[in-house]
Write a protein that holds these residues in place. Structure first.
Motif, short mmCIF file in Angstrom:
data_model
loop_
_atom_site.label_atom_id
_atom_site.label_comp_id
_atom_site.label_asym_id
_atom_site.label_seq_id
_atom_site.Cartn_x
_atom_site.Cartn_y
_atom_site.Cartn_z
N PRO A 155 0.87 -1.25 -0.14
CA PRO A 155 -0.02 0.23 0.00
C PRO A 155 0.91 1.24 -0.13
CG PRO A 155 0.04 -0.91 2.15
CD PRO A 155 0.72 -1.87 1.19
N VAL A 156 0.39 2.19 -0.52
CA VAL A 156 0.96 3.46 -0.56
C VAL A 156 0.29 4.49 0.44
CG1 VAL A 156 1.96 3.32 -2.82
CG2 VAL A 156 -0.46 4.34 -2.55
N ALA A 157 1.04 5.52 1.04
CA ALA A 157 0.44 6.50 2.03
C ALA A 157 -0.14 7.63 1.36
CB ALA A 157 1.28 6.59 3.19
N ILE A 158 -1.03 7.52 0.51
CA ILE A 158 -1.49 8.63 -0.21
C ILE A 158 -2.98 8.81 -0.33
CG2 ILE A 158 -1.57 9.60 -2.69
CD1 ILE A 158 1.12 8.16 -3.40
N GLN A 159 -3.56 9.80 -0.17
CA GLN A 159 -4.98 9.97 -0.08
C GLN A 159 -5.62 9.60 -1.57
OE1 GLN A 159 -6.95 10.86 2.63
NE2 GLN A 159 -8.75 10.22 1.19
N PRO A 160 -6.42 8.47 -1.49
CA PRO A 160 -6.93 8.09 -2.89
C PRO A 160 -7.84 9.05 -3.41
CG PRO A 160 -7.23 6.40 -1.19
CD PRO A 160 -6.86 7.45 -0.33
#
Length: 254
Positions: free
Chosen positions: A134-139
């Motif tokens: 997972p990436v820590a980016i707001q979808p």
């Protein structure tokens, strides 16, 4: 049954060499859609570049984070002849030539079961790529309301890593452009005007409109007409609102 292809990306990441998307043209000279008339986009962290690498040759598309491990993109970017035996990874940042930015391997790809690469105009050009981690980016949210013809003339923003006619084929730099909705059909969105639209390398990228004040994906870049073949003249996008049954299970998966 959901149609698609699943593969494990290689652990060793190759250099980004890139070449023009080489998917076949249709009878109307449609070609996979880079941003024309745009500027460098140093924001929009949820918009990523997909790199599909076979040996020393690479092709790029664009994609959007819609869940921590899920990217939304175009089916023609991840159809079997594109990804089978390939290393696929996603770049998060502005300029893919920078060594300081983030790359994440793609573990699986799935495209819409009704997509036909010989009939791009028939729609269904939508897919997801599942990241290895997972990436820590707001979808980005994706549109759930029907797009209707009364949206013609409203503002929309297009984002992609593709050709701007100065670097033909692909740039590897994230660009964006503000334009308008020009056409709404039962399958597709026509977005932009003669000087503001998408081109090669932007395939799979988002078309964003404000929905209740929130930038929301309403379209996925699918194809454009080229006349002559090296000059992109317009852009057509898959309507996201038509494919919730396809997208939602991946977003909601544990």
């Amino acid at each position: 049954m959901r149609k698609g292809i699943i593969f494990v990306a290689a652990a060793i990441l190759s250099a980004c060499t890139g070449e023009v998307d080489d998917l076949p043209l249709t009878e109307t000279d449609a070609t996979p859609a880079g941003i024309i008339g745009g500027t460098i986009d140093e924001g929009d962290p949820a918009v990523a570049m997909l790199q599909i690498t076979h040996g020393d040759s690479s092709t790029i598309c664009t994609a959007s984070v819609i869940a921590p491990k899920v990217l939304l993109t175009a089916a023609h970017c991840v159809q079997p002849d594109m990804v089978e035996g390939a290393t696929v990874r996603a770049f998060f940042g502005t300029d893919s030539r920078s060594e300081e930015e983030t790359w994440v391997n793609v573990a699986e790809t799935h495209f819409h079961p009704e997509y036909d690469h010989e009939a791009t105009h028939a729609g269904h050009d939508i897919a997801v790529a599942i990241l290895e981690e997972p990436v820590a980016i707001q979808p980005l949210p994706y549109n759930r309301a029907p797009m209707t013809e009364d949206r013609v003339g409203e503002p929309v923003r297009l984002i992609g890593f593709g050709d701007d006619h100065e670097i033909f084929g692909w740039s590897g730099v994230k660009l964006h452009v503000s334009t308008i909705v020009s056409t709404v059909t039962p399958l597709l969105l026509g977005l932009g005007d003669a000087d503001h639209h998408t081109c090669q390398g932007d395939s799979g990228g988002p078309a964003l409109m404000d929905v209740n004040g929130v930038p929301t994906i309403v379209g996925v870049t699918s194809f454009g007409n080229a006349s002559p073949p090296s000059i992109c003249t317009d852009g057509w996008h898959t309507r996201v609102d038509l494919y919730l049954d396809f997208i939602d299970p991946f977003v909601n998966a544990p």
